[in-house]
Design a protein around this motif. Structure first.
Motif, mmCIF file in Angstrom:
data_model
loop_
_atom_site.group_PDB
_atom_site.id
_atom_site.type_symbol
_atom_site.label_atom_id
_atom_site.label_comp_id
_atom_site.label_asym_id
_atom_site.label_seq_id
_atom_site.Cartn_x
_atom_site.Cartn_y
_atom_site.Cartn_z
ATOM 1 N N LEU A 123 0.605 -1.102 -0.550
ATOM 2 C CA LEU A 123 -0.120 0.343 -0.196
ATOM 3 C C LEU A 123 0.950 1.632 -0.124
ATOM 4 N N PRO A 124 0.523 1.978 -0.764
ATOM 5 C CA PRO A 124 0.760 3.556 -0.123
ATOM 6 C C PRO A 124 1.601 3.418 1.380
ATOM 7 N N ALA A 125 2.776 4.497 0.854
ATOM 8 C CA ALA A 125 3.056 4.418 2.476
ATOM 9 C C ALA A 125 3.199 5.974 2.443
ATOM 10 N N LEU A 126 3.522 6.595 3.971
ATOM 11 C CA LEU A 126 3.588 7.708 4.099
ATOM 12 C C LEU A 126 4.480 8.054 5.140
ATOM 13 N N LEU A 127 5.674 8.878 4.102
ATOM 14 C CA LEU A 127 7.550 8.446 4.632
ATOM 15 C C LEU A 127 7.893 9.732 5.688
ATOM 16 N N ASN A 128 7.350 10.724 5.224
ATOM 17 C CA ASN A 128 7.436 11.962 5.897
ATOM 18 C C ASN A 128 6.824 12.704 6.856
ATOM 19 N N PRO A 129 6.834 13.620 7.489
ATOM 20 C CA PRO A 129 6.076 13.638 8.763
ATOM 21 C C PRO A 129 5.331 14.442 8.206
ATOM 22 N N LEU A 130 5.808 15.554 7.365
ATOM 23 C CA LEU A 130 5.237 16.929 7.228
ATOM 24 C C LEU A 130 3.719 16.578 6.628
ATOM 25 N N THR A 131 4.079 15.256 5.388
ATOM 26 C CA THR A 131 3.530 15.149 4.258
ATOM 27 C C THR A 131 1.851 14.018 5.392
ATOM 28 N N ALA A 132 2.698 13.306 6.596
ATOM 29 C CA ALA A 132 1.585 12.733 7.182
ATOM 30 C C ALA A 132 0.691 13.330 7.981
ATOM 31 N N ARG A 133 1.066 14.012 8.197
ATOM 32 C CA ARG A 133 0.098 14.995 8.906
ATOM 33 C C ARG A 133 -1.184 15.697 8.487
ATOM 34 N N ASN A 134 -1.779 15.134 8.809
ATOM 35 C CA ASN A 134 -3.439 15.689 8.303
ATOM 36 C C ASN A 134 -3.523 14.994 6.694
ATOM 37 N N HIS A 135 -2.883 13.999 6.458
ATOM 38 C CA HIS A 135 -3.410 13.556 4.945
ATOM 39 C C HIS A 135 -4.676 12.925 5.053
ATOM 40 N N ARG A 136 -4.998 13.248 4.079
ATOM 41 C CA ARG A 136 -6.857 13.371 3.682
ATOM 42 C C ARG A 136 -6.964 12.146 3.854
ATOM 43 N N LYS A 137 -6.096 11.132 3.198
ATOM 44 C CA LYS A 137 -6.882 10.296 2.042
ATOM 45 C C LYS A 137 -5.962 8.594 3.889
ATOM 46 N N ILE A 138 -4.990 9.078 3.560
ATOM 47 C CA ILE A 138 -4.157 7.184 4.620
ATOM 48 C C ILE A 138 -4.124 8.126 6.274
ATOM 49 N N HIS A 139 -4.929 6.852 7.370
ATOM 50 C CA HIS A 139 -4.718 7.616 8.762
ATOM 51 C C HIS A 139 -4.656 6.384 9.011
#
Length: 526
Positions: A123-139
């Protein structure tokens, strides 16, 4: 004459230097087998199937265990109970434990691990905290991937910045940092016929380990005994991680009824265990032409990795240190611990403050340069003194030795802003403060216990719940006991830290052992 405050030989020094200390990997028990961990090869995905047939046919393999074999809760409790002991449906970081293989030898267990066939839909991964913070799709955690958000509000920063003569604004980034303790993570689980289990290993916090074992095995605390072995360094890296390791040894030991040893090799240890939190800081600070710090605004984001572990508490430390050891009437701080698909981060010396203090001190140097003031003098004009209040409102009513310390450092080093570089080596000046003890965020853990026994011949043995991890605790506490009872230091000994000997004494962190265990021992000696 007392021995407290005197320079004495470390009580464990001779055995450490001579290689005589018993570390976890030195211990052997009858019938003991060895464990190895099957880990996720990707940062985020859905586990579709695990095929153990080839691995189970490997010579010496005794079994493979997954979350389905856990008799209790599949959780490693720390602060927020979000971390599974073994992945169930999802994997959330490279190296996340999925299964435990046990075999007659360590070599056989490790050889079987790559024979396990893992089918994971990536699955798509979140590897950057600035991108991950408040991400609309990946929780990954909650609906915004934020483990914790903290604020400081003091004064009016907008108005104060408008009145500043100099303003400096920058972004700062700090990376992971590996603890690099000499001894890698190691643990042994020994089950007994009476339904109890004993855990021996390299650790800072035996009572954390006990809580984890009672959780996954569904046992009362009276059935779980945890004993610290000689520990080859920790620096925070053996605060929370040993709980996970202990579970990985305890589950197969409990199921098979035999002792199980698990020792990570160095690469496995570095890939899969906690690190210092990577951080991103946006920092704005302003001062008057007289060299007075007037306003600070900071946004501080730490990468907590896939599970919260200690991130919420680490963030607390970083937040309260966000303006450094300086007076400032106008402060606005927002700090965030954010979930990503990276290895969970945890405790490391300084516990969230080094990252933000790097930004603070860089700002102070740049403000001084813009004002044409020595960085030393600029700090002198703004440091906290007795009677001042910190940016969180705490009034410093007792000793504040910062100014004296600064003076003595300058005197001893001979430093000045004009100190020339020597063969390319420059000298800088930094002033920080650092909280010790568990602070307001850890009051529920601020406890300790001690036991002292004097033998008929006058010699003494004592027990405490904090651990010796190379910091010299055993020596200092032995000095305290010797002075309290008026016996020679050589007559005093400390038992290995053991959860069956003293009440829950909280963690061995935050430079708290001398204060907490030392005072408990003083009371026990009355």
């Amino acid at each position: 004459m007392g021995v407290v405050g005197k320079r004495v030989a470390r009580v464990e020094g001779r055995e450490r230097v001579g290689g005589a200390g018993l570390f976890a990997d030195d211990l052997k028990f009858h019938g003991m087998i060895h464990a190895a961990v099957v880990r996720s090869p990707m940062a985020r995905g859905v586990i579709r199937n695990l095929d153990f047939k080839r691995a189970l046919k490997m010579p010496g393999v005794k079994g493979i265990f997954t979350f389905k074999d856990i008799p209790g809760n599949n959780c490693v409790p720390i602060v927020i109970d979000d971390q599974p002991f073994l992945a169930e449906k999802y994997v959330n970081y490279v190296g996340e434990p999925i299964a435990v293989v046990v075999a007659e030898s360590r070599k056989a267990a490790r050889a079987a691990v790559p024979r396990v066939v893992i089918d994971i839909k990536e699955l798509p991964a979140l590897l950057n905290p600035l991108t991950a913070r408040n991400h609309r799709k990946i929780h990954l955690f909650g609906d915004n991937n934020i483990f914790r958000h903290m604020k400081i509000r003091r004064g009016d920063t907008d108005k104060a910045f408008a009145e500043c003569d100099v303003i400096v604004e920058n972004e700062y980034r700090t990376p992971y940092q590996e603890h690099a303790y000499i001894e890698p993570q190691a643990m042994i689980a020994i089950p007994f016929p009476d339904g109890s289990i004993e855990i021996r290993g390299s650790m800072q916090c035996p009572f954390y380990v006990r809580k984890a074992i009672t959780t996954i095995l569904n046992l009362p605390e009276s059935k779980v005994r945890v004993i610290q072995c000689a520990t080859g360094g920790g620096f925070g890296g053996k605060e929370d991680v040993p709980s996970l390791l202990a579970c990985q040894a305890a589950l197969p030991a409990w199921k098979l009824g035999v002792p199980v040893k698990l020792v990570y090799d160095r690469s496995e240890d570095m890939i899969s265990t906690s690190k210092r939190h990577p951080a991103w800081v946006r920092y704005r600070s302003g001062a008057t032409k007289e060299g007075i710090l007037r306003a600070v605004e900071a946004e501080y984001v730490i990468d907590g990795g896939a599970y919260s572990t200690l991130s919420a508490v680490v963030l607390f430390r970083g937040t309260v240190h966000a303006a450094g050891p300086y007076k400032c009437e106008n402060v606005k701080v927002d700090s965030y611990a954010v979930a990503t698909n990276r290895v969970p981060t945890g405790a490391f010396r300084g516990f969230g403050s080094p990252q933000i203090l790097f930004a603070v001190e860089s700002q102070m140097d740049q403000l001084a340069e813009k004002l044409g003031i020595s960085p030393l003098e600029f700090r002198r004009r703004n440091i906290l003194r007795k009677g001042d209040r910190t940016v969180t409102g705490q009034k410093l009513e007792h000793s504040v030795g910062l100014e004296e310390t600064l003076d003595r450092v300058i005197q001893a080093s001979g430093w000045s802003p004009s100190t020339p570089k020597d063969d390319g080596v420059g000298y800088g000046l930094s002033t920080i403060f650092y909280g010790v003890g568990l602070g307001a965020g850890g009051k529920h853990l601020a406890r300790t216990g001690a036991r002292v026994m004097m033998h008929e011949d006058g010699s003494v043995i004592f027990s405490v719940g904090t651990t010796e991890i190379g910091q010299g605790m055993a020596t200092v506490l032995s000095q305290i006991v010797a002075d309290e009872l008026g016996v020679p230091l050589s007559w005093v000994g400390m038992t290995p830290t053991d959860t069956s000997r003293v009440p829950d004494s909280g963690p061995t962190v935050a430079s708290r052992s001398t204060t907490m265990s030392g005072n408990a021992l003083k009371d026990a000696c009355l």
